[in-house]
Design a protein around this motif. Structure first.
Motif, PDB file in Angstrom:
ATOM      1  N   TRP A   1     164.136  80.974  22.312  1.00 33.63           N
ATOM      2  CA  TRP A   1     165.302  80.508  23.051  1.00 33.63           C
ATOM      3  C   TRP A   1     164.984  80.475  24.533  1.00 33.63           C
ATOM      4  N   LEU A   2     165.592  79.516  25.212  1.00 32.91           N
ATOM      5  CA  LEU A   2     165.422  79.430  26.660  1.00 32.91           C
ATOM      6  C   LEU A   2     166.149  80.590  27.332  1.00 32.91           C
TER       7      LEU A   2
ATOM      8  N   GLN B   1     164.558  80.023  32.608  1.00 31.81           N
ATOM      9  CA  GLN B   1     163.897  78.813  32.122  1.00 31.81           C
ATOM     10  C   GLN B   1     164.856  77.626  32.112  1.00 31.81           C
ATOM     11  N   GLY B   2     166.099  77.853  31.680  1.00 28.22           N
ATOM     12  CA  GLY B   2     167.077  76.785  31.722  1.00 28.22           C
ATOM     13  C   GLY B   2     167.388  76.333  33.131  1.00 28.22           C
TER      14      GLY B   2
ATOM     15  N   LEU C   1     164.606  74.169  34.293  1.00 28.31           N
ATOM     16  CA  LEU C   1     164.531  72.875  33.621  1.00 28.31           C
ATOM     17  C   LEU C   1     165.430  71.838  34.281  1.00 28.31           C
TER      18      LEU C   1
ATOM     19  N   SER D   1     161.099  67.662  30.678  1.00 29.20           N
ATOM     20  CA  SER D   1     160.547  68.898  30.138  1.00 29.20           C
ATOM     21  C   SER D   1     159.037  68.964  30.345  1.00 29.20           C
TER      22      SER D   1
ATOM     23  N   ALA E   1     158.834  75.639  32.599  1.00 34.42           N
ATOM     24  CA  ALA E   1     159.492  76.621  31.733  1.00 34.42           C
ATOM     25  C   ALA E   1     158.932  76.529  30.325  1.00 34.42           C
ATOM     26  N   THR E   2     158.938  77.668  29.628  1.00 24.89           N
ATOM     27  CA  THR E   2     158.558  77.686  28.229  1.00 24.89           C
ATOM     28  C   THR E   2     159.675  77.053  27.417  1.00 24.89           C
ATOM     29  N   ILE E   3     159.343  76.055  26.622  1.00 24.85           N
ATOM     30  CA  ILE E   3     160.358  75.287  25.913  1.00 24.85           C
ATOM     31  C   ILE E   3     160.695  75.966  24.603  1.00 24.85           C
TER      32      ILE E   3
ATOM     33  N   ARG F   1     167.080  74.851  20.730  1.00 24.42           N
ATOM     34  CA  ARG F   1     168.529  74.975  20.875  1.00 24.42           C
ATOM     35  C   ARG F   1     169.151  74.216  19.720  1.00 24.42           C
TER      36      ARG F   1
ATOM     37  N   ARG G   1     155.092  73.345  24.209  1.00 20.94           N
ATOM     38  CA  ARG G   1     155.025  74.117  25.451  1.00 20.94           C
ATOM     39  C   ARG G   1     154.298  73.288  26.502  1.00 20.94           C
TER      40      ARG G   1
END
Length: 277
Positions: free
Chosen positions: A128-129, A133-134, A137, A249, A254-256, A259, A273
Motif C-alpha cells: 500500500w502507498l 508516497q502518495g 506521487l 508514476s 515513490a514505491t508503487i 489500491r 516499481r
C-alpha cells in the motif's frame, strides 16, 4: 395427451452440444440482464474466453464434466482463485440462460450449477502507498503547465477519494456540493448503480479549483483532454486516464503499491516499481 406430446417435443428440442450460434444467443441474454457497464464488460470477456476454449476442444456436451475441465484449464494458467471463480460464475450464468432459452437441457444446466469454485486460502494484502508516497506521487506533474494542473487534480482526487475510472470520467461540476461547511462529491452513481457521497479534503478541492480556473471550466464534465498547444478540449474516456497515471508514476520516485478497485491501483499495479529519473 396434447400437453404430454408438447412436453416431449420441448425436451427433444433441448441440446447437449451447443454450437457457436447457440452460445451467442445465450451470451446476449446474459449481457442484456446486466445493468452495470462494468459487469457487462467483465461477463463478456469471461464468456468469450470460455467460448474460445470450448470451440477449440473436441465437440463435447456442455455439461458438468466440461465445466470441470475448464476449471482445471484455468488452474493450469495459475490464475488467482477469485479470477477463476468469476470466470466460472459467468459460465454458470451462460448455462442458465441457455436452459431458459431452450437450447440446453435443464438437467445439464443443473449439473453445471453444482460445479464448485476454487477455495481462497489467505488474503493478498499487497504493497500500500504510504502517505509520503502518495504525497510524492500527486506532486510529480508540473504545476506551471495546464496539463500538469489537470494531472495533479486527477491524481489527488483518485488518491484521496478512491474513485474508479468510469466514475472520474463521468464526474461533473454539479457533483461538488458543500455539506456541513465541507466539500463533498454528492450522489455519485458508481458500480452496480450504487449511489454514494464522498468527502473531498480541502487540499484536493484547491487543486481542482486551480485546474478549473486555468481551463475555464464552468460546467459539464470536470476532467478533459489538453492539446499539445495547452488548450482544453473534449472529455476523455475512462481508458485514457491510464496514460496519465502511468506517465506520472514512472516519473515519480515513490514505491508503487496496490489500491484495490481504483484507477490508481489498476494502473500502478501494471507499472511495478518505477525508477526515479
Amino acid at each position: 395427451m396434447k400437453t404430454k406430446s408438447n412436453r416431449k417435443a420441448k425436451r427433444s428440442h433441448a441440446k447437449t452440444i451447443l454450437r457457436l450460434p447457440d452460445l451467442e444467443i445465450a451470451k446476449t441474454g446474459v449481457i442484456n440482464r446486466l445493468s452495470c457497464p462494468d459487469a457487462q464488460r467483465g461477463y463478456r470477456h469471461a464468456i468469450d474466453e470460455f467460448v474460445d476454449w470450448y470451440c477449440s476442444e473436441p465437440r463435447l456436451s456442455f455439461s458438468k464434466t466440461v465445466v470441470v475441465r475448464y476449471r482445471m484449464h484455468l488452474e493450469s494458467r495459475h490464475l488467482a482463485p477469485g479470477t477463476i471463480n468469476l470466470r466460472l460464475g459467468a459460465v454458470r450464468r451462460l448455462a442458465y440462460e441457455a436452459a431458459d432459452s431452450g437450447v440446453l437441457s435443464a438437467d445439464l444446466a443443473a449439473g453445471i450449477r453444482h460445479v464448485k469454485g476454487v477455495k481462497k486460502l489467505g488474503a493478498r494484502l499487497g504493497n500500500w502507498l504510504t502517505p509520503e508516497q502518495g504525497n510524492a506521487l500527486w506532486q510529480v506533474p508540473n504545476p506551471e503547465r495546464l496539463r500538469g494542473k489537470r494531472d495533479r487534480a486527477l491524481l489527488a482526487i483518485l488518491l484521496a477519494c478512491g474513485l474508479r475510472r468510469h466514475e472520474i470520467a463521468e464526474l461533473t461540476l454539479d457533483h461538488f456540493q458543500k455539506r456541513e461547511e465541507h466539500w463533498a462529491i454528492v450522489d455519485l452513481v458508481g458500480k452496480g448503480g450504487h449511489i454514494r457521497t464522498i468527502p473531498v479534503p480541502d487540499w484536493v478541492y484547491r487543486l481542482l479549483n486551480d485546474w478549473m480556473l486555468a481551463a475555464g471550466i464552468q460546467g459539464g464534465r470536470l476532467f478533459r483532454r489538453v492539446s499539445s498547444a495547452g488548450k482544453p478540449g473534449a472529455t476523455e474516456s475512462p481508458k485514457s486516464w491510464f496514460g496519465t497515471l502511468l506517465r506520472n508514476s514512472r516519473r515519480g520516485s515513490a514505491t508503487i503499491g496496490w489500491r484495490h478497485t481504483t484507477c490508481v491501483g489498476r494502473a500502478l499495479a501494471c507499472v511495478g516499481r518505477p525508477e526515479a529519473n
